[in-house]
Motif scaffolding. Structure first.
Motif, mmCIF file in Angstrom:
data_model
loop_
_atom_site.group_PDB
_atom_site.id
_atom_site.type_symbol
_atom_site.label_atom_id
_atom_site.label_comp_id
_atom_site.label_asym_id
_atom_site.label_seq_id
_atom_site.Cartn_x
_atom_site.Cartn_y
_atom_site.Cartn_z
ATOM 1 N N LYS A 110 0.828 -0.837 0.066
ATOM 2 C CA LYS A 110 0.132 -0.357 -0.058
ATOM 3 C C LYS A 110 0.832 1.412 -0.140
ATOM 4 C CE LYS A 110 -3.805 -2.067 2.394
ATOM 5 N NZ LYS A 110 -4.884 -1.830 3.935
ATOM 6 N N LYS A 111 2.158 1.263 0.870
ATOM 7 C CA LYS A 111 3.248 2.304 0.645
ATOM 8 C C LYS A 111 3.578 2.298 -0.824
ATOM 9 C CE LYS A 111 4.096 1.018 5.214
ATOM 10 N NZ LYS A 111 5.450 0.426 6.212
ATOM 11 N N MET A 112 3.339 1.891 -1.920
ATOM 12 C CA MET A 112 4.121 2.182 -3.302
ATOM 13 C C MET A 112 2.757 2.372 -3.591
ATOM 14 S SD MET A 112 4.998 -2.095 -4.424
ATOM 15 C CE MET A 112 6.027 -1.084 -5.801
ATOM 16 N N CYS A 113 3.177 2.619 -4.830
ATOM 17 C CA CYS A 113 1.904 3.843 -6.151
ATOM 18 C C CYS A 113 2.110 3.009 -7.834
ATOM 19 C CB CYS A 113 2.485 4.712 -6.532
ATOM 20 S SG CYS A 113 4.128 5.506 -7.031
ATOM 21 N N GLN A 114 0.660 2.983 -8.164
ATOM 22 C CA GLN A 114 1.256 2.111 -9.452
ATOM 23 C C GLN A 114 1.946 2.671 -10.213
ATOM 24 O OE1 GLN A 114 -2.285 1.253 -9.598
ATOM 25 N NE2 GLN A 114 -2.150 0.269 -12.053
ATOM 26 N N LYS A 115 2.844 3.532 -10.212
ATOM 27 C CA LYS A 115 3.639 3.431 -11.179
ATOM 28 C C LYS A 115 4.704 2.861 -11.119
ATOM 29 C CE LYS A 115 3.188 7.964 -13.891
ATOM 30 N NZ LYS A 115 3.523 9.810 -13.715
ATOM 31 N N GLU A 116 5.607 2.749 -9.356
ATOM 32 C CA GLU A 116 6.186 1.696 -8.454
ATOM 33 C C GLU A 116 5.606 0.574 -9.106
ATOM 34 O OE1 GLU A 116 9.000 2.254 -8.216
ATOM 35 O OE2 GLU A 116 8.985 4.406 -8.180
ATOM 36 N N PHE A 117 4.802 0.276 -8.962
ATOM 37 C CA PHE A 117 3.996 -1.230 -9.125
ATOM 38 C C PHE A 117 4.421 -2.027 -10.314
ATOM 39 C CE2 PHE A 117 0.934 -4.348 -10.359
ATOM 40 C CZ PHE A 117 0.963 -5.279 -9.109
ATOM 41 N N ILE A 118 3.559 -0.537 -11.610
ATOM 42 C CA ILE A 118 3.911 -1.324 -12.812
ATOM 43 C C ILE A 118 5.573 -1.841 -13.508
ATOM 44 C CG2 ILE A 118 3.877 -0.571 -14.970
ATOM 45 C CD1 ILE A 118 1.139 1.271 -14.423
ATOM 46 N N LYS A 119 6.336 -0.426 -12.642
ATOM 47 C CA LYS A 119 8.131 -0.503 -12.720
ATOM 48 C C LYS A 119 8.408 -1.968 -12.613
ATOM 49 C CE LYS A 119 8.449 3.143 -15.763
ATOM 50 N NZ LYS A 119 9.053 2.740 -16.934
ATOM 51 N N TRP A 120 8.245 -2.570 -12.309
ATOM 52 C CA TRP A 120 9.245 -4.312 -11.001
ATOM 53 C C TRP A 120 7.948 -4.718 -12.361
ATOM 54 C CZ3 TRP A 120 12.585 -5.095 -7.861
ATOM 55 C CH2 TRP A 120 12.930 -4.312 -7.395
ATOM 56 N N LEU A 121 6.701 -4.959 -12.104
ATOM 57 C CA LEU A 121 5.743 -6.033 -12.669
ATOM 58 C C LEU A 121 6.730 -5.745 -14.652
ATOM 59 C CD1 LEU A 121 3.497 -7.772 -12.973
ATOM 60 C CD2 LEU A 121 2.017 -5.833 -14.062
ATOM 61 N N SER A 122 7.278 -5.126 -14.541
ATOM 62 C CA SER A 122 7.656 -5.397 -16.327
ATOM 63 C C SER A 122 8.903 -5.846 -16.015
ATOM 64 C CB SER A 122 7.835 -3.348 -16.569
ATOM 65 O OG SER A 122 8.824 -2.750 -16.279
ATOM 66 N N LEU A 123 9.659 -5.650 -15.284
ATOM 67 C CA LEU A 123 10.705 -6.575 -15.032
ATOM 68 C C LEU A 123 10.405 -8.002 -15.215
ATOM 69 C CD1 LEU A 123 13.043 -4.976 -12.191
ATOM 70 C CD2 LEU A 123 13.180 -4.415 -14.747
ATOM 71 N N THR A 124 9.136 -9.032 -15.425
ATOM 72 C CA THR A 124 9.287 -9.865 -15.379
ATOM 73 C C THR A 124 8.902 -10.754 -16.806
ATOM 74 O OG1 THR A 124 7.317 -9.774 -15.590
ATOM 75 C CG2 THR A 124 8.373 -10.125 -13.175
ATOM 76 N N SER A 125 8.948 -9.710 -17.780
ATOM 77 C CA SER A 125 8.739 -9.687 -18.804
ATOM 78 C C SER A 125 9.128 -10.676 -19.871
ATOM 79 C CB SER A 125 8.322 -8.793 -19.665
ATOM 80 O OG SER A 125 9.158 -7.715 -19.887
ATOM 81 N N LEU A 126 10.824 -10.569 -19.763
ATOM 82 C CA LEU A 126 12.110 -11.511 -20.146
ATOM 83 C C LEU A 126 12.278 -12.213 -18.729
ATOM 84 C CD1 LEU A 126 13.254 -9.337 -22.852
ATOM 85 C CD2 LEU A 126 11.583 -11.164 -23.228
ATOM 86 N N ILE A 127 11.907 -13.233 -18.077
ATOM 87 C CA ILE A 127 13.090 -13.663 -16.731
ATOM 88 C C ILE A 127 13.161 -14.550 -16.882
ATOM 89 C CG2 ILE A 127 10.741 -14.440 -15.495
ATOM 90 C CD1 ILE A 127 13.293 -11.743 -14.038
ATOM 91 N N ASN A 128 12.968 -16.005 -17.418
ATOM 92 C CA ASN A 128 13.292 -17.297 -17.748
ATOM 93 C C ASN A 128 14.776 -17.135 -18.504
ATOM 94 O OD1 ASN A 128 11.395 -17.961 -15.783
ATOM 95 N ND2 ASN A 128 10.107 -19.445 -17.723
ATOM 96 N N PRO A 129 14.809 -16.864 -19.344
ATOM 97 C CA PRO A 129 16.556 -16.672 -20.378
ATOM 98 C C PRO A 129 17.298 -15.887 -19.384
ATOM 99 C CG PRO A 129 14.996 -15.994 -21.541
ATOM 100 C CD PRO A 129 13.793 -15.533 -20.404
#
Length: 266
Positions: free
Chosen positions: A167-186
């Motif tokens: 709850k202490k985060m904000c939407q933009k920060e959450f989106i940035k962290w979520l975007s790091l997972t897009s190509l994570i397996n390799p």
């Protein structure tokens, strides 16, 4: 610079650096600090956009490499040459990246609720998150993630801790962290191959159904890694079973310190 706090026992005590997961903060280690500070210097860090660290630190193209560099900057600020690193959940990826890019700074890795590969269920969950991130409130998505990853009644404390911290985060920060997972397996596959020289202990709750199978597979391939399941625990095993998590971690650090002393003094 990232927000951090230290508890120093003595100049000769080994340093232990704690790296929390996405949506958490350094406060998620509240069940570890008392035990660790008895024999170690403790460093607690808030990753970018979390806890008391600054928001808006992201630049286009930032990856886990930039996130890990910020942790190293804290080590430099304090004057820590080498440290044991304990990560939780997504923080284990940051910890492994530090070990990959700065192996000379890491004595050992202890990876709790470790993420080393996303299976089809996890990838689908993250795809839904990325597809809806611009029009669904991030806390709705985070609560959904928390319930899927930690579904049982006994995991309620862990869920509440991470939801309240998120709850202490904000939407933009959450989106940035979520975007790091897009190509994570390799990326994760390369990390495991490159960090085998660093002593590594995986600590997983035996109810962490999403992430245990990849750990079992990688430990079979790389016998240098150690792996312990913690009974009656879910994904966030440092909160679900803190006494066992602390004992296993401290014993492992003591073993590595003893091995290093033998090598140093022959």
């Amino acid at each position: 610079m990232l927000h951090y706090r230290t508890q120093e026992l003595s100049p000769t005590s080994p340093w232990v650096t704690f790296v929390h997961g996405a949506g958490g903060s350094s406060s998620v280690w509240y069940k570890q600090i008392r035990e660790f500070r008895k024999g170690h210097n403790v460093l607690l860090i808030d990753l970018r956009g979390h806890g008391k660290s600054e928001r808006g630190m992201w630049e286009k193209g930032d990856t886990f490499a930039e996130v890990s560099k910020e942790v190293i900057e804290v080590l430099d600020e304090i004057g820590i040459e080498k440290t044991h690193v304990i990560g939780m959940s997504l923080g284990t990826i940051v910890a492994q990246t530090i070990a990959d890019n700065y192996p000379e700074r890491v004595k050992s890795l202890i990876l709790g609720g470790a993420i080393i590969r996303f299976d089809i269920r996890t990838k689908m969950l993250l795809w839904i998150g990325r597809a809806t991130k611009l029009f669904i409130p991030y806390m709705t998505l985070y609560r959904l993630f928390a319930y899927i990853i930690m579904p049982l009644k006994k995991h309620e404390e862990s869920r509440l801790v991470f939801v309240n911290e998120a709850k202490k985060m904000c939407q933009k920060e959450f989106i940035k962290w979520l975007s790091l997972t897009s190509l994570i397996n390799p990326y994760l596959s390369r990390l495991q191959a490159s960090t085998t020289a660093i002593p590594t202990l995986f600590l997983m709750g035996d109810e962490d159904y999403l992430f245990i199978p990849p750990i079992e597979e990688v430990v079979r391939r790389h016998q240098a890694f150690e792996f312990v399941k913690i009974k009656d625990s879910g994904h966030v095993c440092n909160i679900d079973q803190p006494d066992e998590f602390n004992k296993l971690s401290i014993d492992y650090i003591s073993k590595i310190e003893q091995q290093n002393a033998i090598v140093q003094f022959g």
